[in-house]
Design a protein around this motif. Structure first.
Motif, PDB file in Angstrom:
ATOM      1  N   PHE A 201       0.803  -1.225   0.000  1.00  0.00           N
ATOM      2  CA  PHE A 201       0.000   0.000   0.000  1.00  0.00           C
ATOM      3  C   PHE A 201       0.838   1.278   0.000  1.00  0.00           C
ATOM      4  O   PHE A 201       0.333   2.349  -0.343  1.00  0.00           O
ATOM      5  CB  PHE A 201      -0.931   0.013   1.217  1.00  0.00           C
ATOM      6  N   VAL A 244      -6.124  -7.195   6.122  1.00  0.00           N
ATOM      7  CA  VAL A 244      -5.388  -6.038   6.640  1.00  0.00           C
ATOM      8  C   VAL A 244      -5.507  -6.098   8.157  1.00  0.00           C
ATOM      9  O   VAL A 244      -6.585  -6.358   8.704  1.00  0.00           O
ATOM     10  CB  VAL A 244      -5.962  -4.729   6.077  1.00  0.00           C
ATOM     11  N   ARG A 247      -8.402  -5.244  10.408  1.00  0.00           N
ATOM     12  CA  ARG A 247      -9.722  -5.692   9.972  1.00  0.00           C
ATOM     13  C   ARG A 247      -9.990  -7.149  10.320  1.00  0.00           C
ATOM     14  O   ARG A 247     -10.997  -7.718   9.909  1.00  0.00           O
ATOM     15  CB  ARG A 247      -9.880  -5.462   8.461  1.00  0.00           C
ATOM     16  N   GLN A 259      -6.260   4.636  13.506  1.00  0.00           N
ATOM     17  CA  GLN A 259      -6.180   3.520  12.578  1.00  0.00           C
ATOM     18  C   GLN A 259      -7.053   3.726  11.340  1.00  0.00           C
ATOM     19  O   GLN A 259      -6.875   3.049  10.322  1.00  0.00           O
ATOM     20  CB  GLN A 259      -6.564   2.202  13.260  1.00  0.00           C
ATOM     21  N   ASP A 260      -7.999   4.646  11.394  1.00  0.00           N
ATOM     22  CA  ASP A 260      -8.858   4.906  10.247  1.00  0.00           C
ATOM     23  C   ASP A 260      -8.231   5.878   9.254  1.00  0.00           C
ATOM     24  O   ASP A 260      -8.835   6.204   8.231  1.00  0.00           O
ATOM     25  CB  ASP A 260     -10.208   5.467  10.717  1.00  0.00           C
ATOM     26  N   GLY A 262      -6.362   5.927   6.666  1.00  0.00           N
ATOM     27  CA  GLY A 262      -5.771   5.177   5.568  1.00  0.00           C
ATOM     28  C   GLY A 262      -5.560   3.718   5.921  1.00  0.00           C
ATOM     29  O   GLY A 262      -5.645   3.303   7.069  1.00  0.00           O
ATOM     30  N   THR A 263      -5.253   2.917   4.894  1.00  0.00           N
ATOM     31  CA  THR A 263      -5.053   1.480   5.086  1.00  0.00           C
ATOM     32  C   THR A 263      -3.752   1.214   5.833  1.00  0.00           C
ATOM     33  O   THR A 263      -2.691   1.720   5.461  1.00  0.00           O
ATOM     34  CB  THR A 263      -5.010   0.763   3.730  1.00  0.00           C
ATOM     35  N   TYR A 267      -0.551  -7.163   7.221  1.00  0.00           N
ATOM     36  CA  TYR A 267      -1.549  -8.231   7.185  1.00  0.00           C
ATOM     37  C   TYR A 267      -1.522  -9.036   8.482  1.00  0.00           C
ATOM     38  O   TYR A 267      -0.498  -9.111   9.166  1.00  0.00           O
ATOM     39  CB  TYR A 267      -1.273  -9.182   6.011  1.00  0.00           C
TER      40      TYR A 267
END
Length: 274
Positions: A201, A244, A247, A259-260, A262-263, A267
């Motif tokens: 990313f 991710v 998630r 944490q929100d 961006g990605t 993993y």
């Protein structure tokens, strides 16, 4: 029962290298800890200049470990082998597991003398369970497993935790073979819980980070989603599979501030040995 360190884990701690940064101490700095040195903070600041979310990534990785431990304990796992433990930060894995199952047994393992110096904090478990610390390197899996055998019953399932560790072990050092070797010594019904940084990313920032860390003597082997998934070959992935990192079953923990934004470039997954 609390297992005290053996003679192998009570040696001198003056072997700590304060000239070069160390990933465990940098991780502590990202988390706001005090068990690090100026060289760790300086490298940490260089990583922040590349991506200000690095401390968020550290907290997200730790939050995954706590959620995965809750999931595993809730599904009957009572034994954990945590390699790449890092400097203790509340709550520790055993506190989460033993809050659900007081009889849970946990063995921590790390190769950094700074972690050894603070390992007493990892030994404060419940009277019903057991906690122990082993000074060893993941690159010597036979030593790790043999030491863990003194506390864990390896005829019963064990959850192997490799959180934010294997991206410091390149393919030429046999990273996948190390995981295979560890899991091969654990019985059917055991689990692998793991997170890993990726460049999928943030390719430009990741390239710069690899260069800076390499110059400081730290190997960073960022793997793709496919490369990460390969660690789980032959295992049955727990839903939602490779995800991710923030998630993976977010309902099992509190969100990490930031944490929100961006990605998160990493993993996480949990897999069961058939």
């Amino acid at each position: 029962m609390t297992v005290r360190p053996t003679s192998e884990t009570t040696g001198e701690t003056n072997g700590i290298d304060t000239i070069r940064p160390h990933p465990a101490r940098m991780y502590d700095w990202y988390l706001g800890g005090k068990d690090n040195y100026p060289v760790d903070a300086e490298m940490g600041r260089q990583m922040l200049a590349l991506d200000p979310r690095v401390p968020v990534m550290a907290r997200v990785n730790r939050a995954f470990m706590l959620r995965a431990t809750r999931w595993l304990t809730g599904h009957g796992v009572r034994q954990f082998l945590d390699i790449g433990t890092g400097i203790p930060t509340q709550p520790n894995l055993h506190q989460v597991a033993q809050a659900v199952a007081p009889e849970a047994r946990v063995v921590y393992c790390d190769n950094d003398p700074a972690v050894l110096a603070h390992s007493a904090a990892l030994l404060r478990g419940t009277p019903e369970g057991a906690t122990a610390y082993v000074q060893a390197d993941v690159r010597d899996p036979d030593t790790v497993v043999e030491a863990a055998r003194a506390v864990l019953d390896l005829t019963r399932p064990v959850a192997l935790s490799l959180v934010a560790l294997l991206h410091f072990v390149p393919d030429e050092d046999g990273a996948h073979e190390l995981v295979d070797g560890l899991m091969s010594q654990l019985p059917s019904g055991s689990y692998l819980m793991m997170t890993h940084a990726t460049a999928d990313f943030t390719p430009e920032e990741s390239t710069a980070a690899v260069e800076k860390l390499t110059a400081a003597g730290i190997t960073l082997a960022l793997r793709s989603r496919t490369g990460f998934a390969r660690f789980f070959t032959g295992l049955d992935l727990v839903e939602p599979g490779v995800a991710v990192v923030d998630r993976w079953h977010p309902e099992l923990g509190e969100p990490v501030p930031g944490q929100d934004d961006g990605t998160i470039p990493g993993y996480g997954a949990v897999g069961r040995k058939p």
